[in-house]
Design a protein around this motif. Structure first.
Motif, PDB file in Angstrom:
ATOM      1  N   ARG A 269      14.911   4.121 -18.192  1.00 41.82           N
ATOM      2  CA  ARG A 269      16.337   4.267 -18.487  1.00 41.82           C
ATOM      3  C   ARG A 269      16.608   4.023 -19.970  1.00 41.82           C
ATOM      4  O   ARG A 269      17.419   4.720 -20.584  1.00 41.82           O
ATOM      5  CB  ARG A 269      17.138   3.296 -17.625  1.00 41.82           C
ATOM      6  N   ALA A 270      15.926   3.071 -20.579  1.00 39.43           N
ATOM      7  CA  ALA A 270      16.104   2.796 -22.008  1.00 39.43           C
ATOM      8  C   ALA A 270      15.689   4.008 -22.830  1.00 39.43           C
ATOM      9  O   ALA A 270      16.359   4.364 -23.807  1.00 39.43           O
ATOM     10  CB  ALA A 270      15.296   1.566 -22.412  1.00 39.43           C
ATOM     11  N   ARG A 271      14.582   4.649 -22.449  1.00 38.81           N
ATOM     12  CA  ARG A 271      14.152   5.870 -23.166  1.00 38.81           C
ATOM     13  C   ARG A 271      15.202   6.963 -23.018  1.00 38.81           C
ATOM     14  O   ARG A 271      15.527   7.661 -23.979  1.00 38.81           O
ATOM     15  CB  ARG A 271      12.805   6.363 -22.632  1.00 38.81           C
ATOM     16  N   GLU A 272      15.768   7.107 -21.809  1.00 43.78           N
ATOM     17  CA  GLU A 272      16.810   8.112 -21.579  1.00 43.78           C
ATOM     18  C   GLU A 272      18.034   7.854 -22.457  1.00 43.78           C
ATOM     19  O   GLU A 272      18.711   8.787 -22.885  1.00 43.78           O
ATOM     20  CB  GLU A 272      17.234   8.116 -20.106  1.00 43.78           C
ATOM     21  N   MET A 273      18.327   6.581 -22.717  1.00 46.34           N
ATOM     22  CA  MET A 273      19.489   6.206 -23.523  1.00 46.34           C
ATOM     23  C   MET A 273      19.134   6.088 -25.015  1.00 46.34           C
ATOM     24  O   MET A 273      19.930   5.610 -25.802  1.00 46.34           O
ATOM     25  CB  MET A 273      20.077   4.882 -23.021  1.00 46.34           C
ATOM     26  N   ASN A 274      17.918   6.526 -25.374  1.00 45.11           N
ATOM     27  CA  ASN A 274      17.439   6.482 -26.763  1.00 45.11           C
ATOM     28  C   ASN A 274      17.424   5.072 -27.343  1.00 45.11           C
ATOM     29  O   ASN A 274      17.730   4.860 -28.512  1.00 45.11           O
ATOM     30  CB  ASN A 274      18.258   7.417 -27.657  1.00 45.11           C
ATOM     31  N   LEU A 275      17.075   4.089 -26.507  1.00 42.76           N
ATOM     32  CA  LEU A 275      16.925   2.720 -26.979  1.00 42.76           C
ATOM     33  C   LEU A 275      15.438   2.451 -27.171  1.00 42.76           C
ATOM     34  O   LEU A 275      14.622   2.889 -26.380  1.00 42.76           O
ATOM     35  CB  LEU A 275      17.480   1.724 -25.957  1.00 42.76           C
ATOM     36  N   SER A 276      15.106   1.756 -28.226  1.00 43.52           N
ATOM     37  CA  SER A 276      13.696   1.433 -28.447  1.00 43.52           C
ATOM     38  C   SER A 276      13.579  -0.037 -28.821  1.00 43.52           C
ATOM     39  O   SER A 276      14.517  -0.646 -29.308  1.00 43.52           O
ATOM     40  CB  SER A 276      13.116   2.322 -29.544  1.00 43.52           C
TER      41      SER A 276
ATOM     42  N   LYS B 228      24.749  -3.261 -20.490  1.00 38.96           N
ATOM     43  CA  LYS B 228      25.799  -2.268 -20.726  1.00 38.96           C
ATOM     44  C   LYS B 228      25.275  -1.071 -21.501  1.00 38.96           C
ATOM     45  O   LYS B 228      25.740   0.045 -21.313  1.00 38.96           O
ATOM     46  CB  LYS B 228      26.972  -2.908 -21.473  1.00 38.96           C
ATOM     47  N   LEU B 229      24.316  -1.302 -22.401  1.00 39.35           N
ATOM     48  CA  LEU B 229      23.717  -0.185 -23.130  1.00 39.35           C
ATOM     49  C   LEU B 229      22.858   0.696 -22.216  1.00 39.35           C
ATOM     50  O   LEU B 229      22.895   1.916 -22.286  1.00 39.35           O
ATOM     51  CB  LEU B 229      22.848  -0.699 -24.282  1.00 39.35           C
ATOM     52  N   ILE B 230      22.086   0.050 -21.354  1.00 31.44           N
ATOM     53  CA  ILE B 230      21.176   0.798 -20.480  1.00 31.44           C
ATOM     54  C   ILE B 230      21.919   1.429 -19.315  1.00 31.44           C
ATOM     55  O   ILE B 230      21.642   2.560 -18.929  1.00 31.44           O
ATOM     56  CB  ILE B 230      20.048  -0.124 -19.972  1.00 31.44           C
ATOM     57  N   PHE B 231      22.860   0.709 -18.732  1.00 28.89           N
ATOM     58  CA  PHE B 231      23.595   1.195 -17.570  1.00 28.89           C
ATOM     59  C   PHE B 231      25.094   1.185 -17.847  1.00 28.89           C
ATOM     60  O   PHE B 231      25.820   0.329 -17.356  1.00 28.89           O
ATOM     61  CB  PHE B 231      23.287   0.323 -16.344  1.00 28.89           C
TER      62      PHE B 231
END
Length: 95
Positions: free
Chosen positions: A13-20, A34-37
């Motif tokens: 889910r983090a990859r889908e939301m462009n979080l690294s 909140k960032l991930i979901f």
């Protein structure tokens, strides 16, 4: 304790939301969640089931069963309230 499947889902889910990683250390678990979901769902609203079709199907099952033996139906509704659940009043009366 996290299960492996949960961690894998969060990473996906983090990859889908462009979080690294590594993330800002001041970021709290709630903020990360909140960032991930995010609350806003991009999915279409769920379609309501066809209750009329389902009540007719239930009636058919009970009618077919009545040819072979008795059937007991339990519910937390008074019989007079069944018409609130099943729109077809003649079907409720037949039960």
């Amino acid at each position: 304790m996290f299960r492996k499947k949960t961690v894998v889902k969060v990473q996906r889910r983090a990859r889908e939301m462009n979080l690294s990683w590594s993330l800002d250390e001041s970021l709290t678990d709630i903020e990360l969640g909140k960032l991930i979901f995010p609350k806003e769902s991009k999915q279409a609203p769920k379609k309501m089931p066809d209750f009329n079709f389902r009540s007719e199907l239930l009636f058919k099952v009970i009618a077919d069963r009545s040819e072979r033996g008795s059937t007991i139906v339990t519910t937390n509704l008074a019989f007079s309230e069944w018409t609130d659940l099943f729109e077809n009043t003649s079907m409720v009366a037949a039960l």
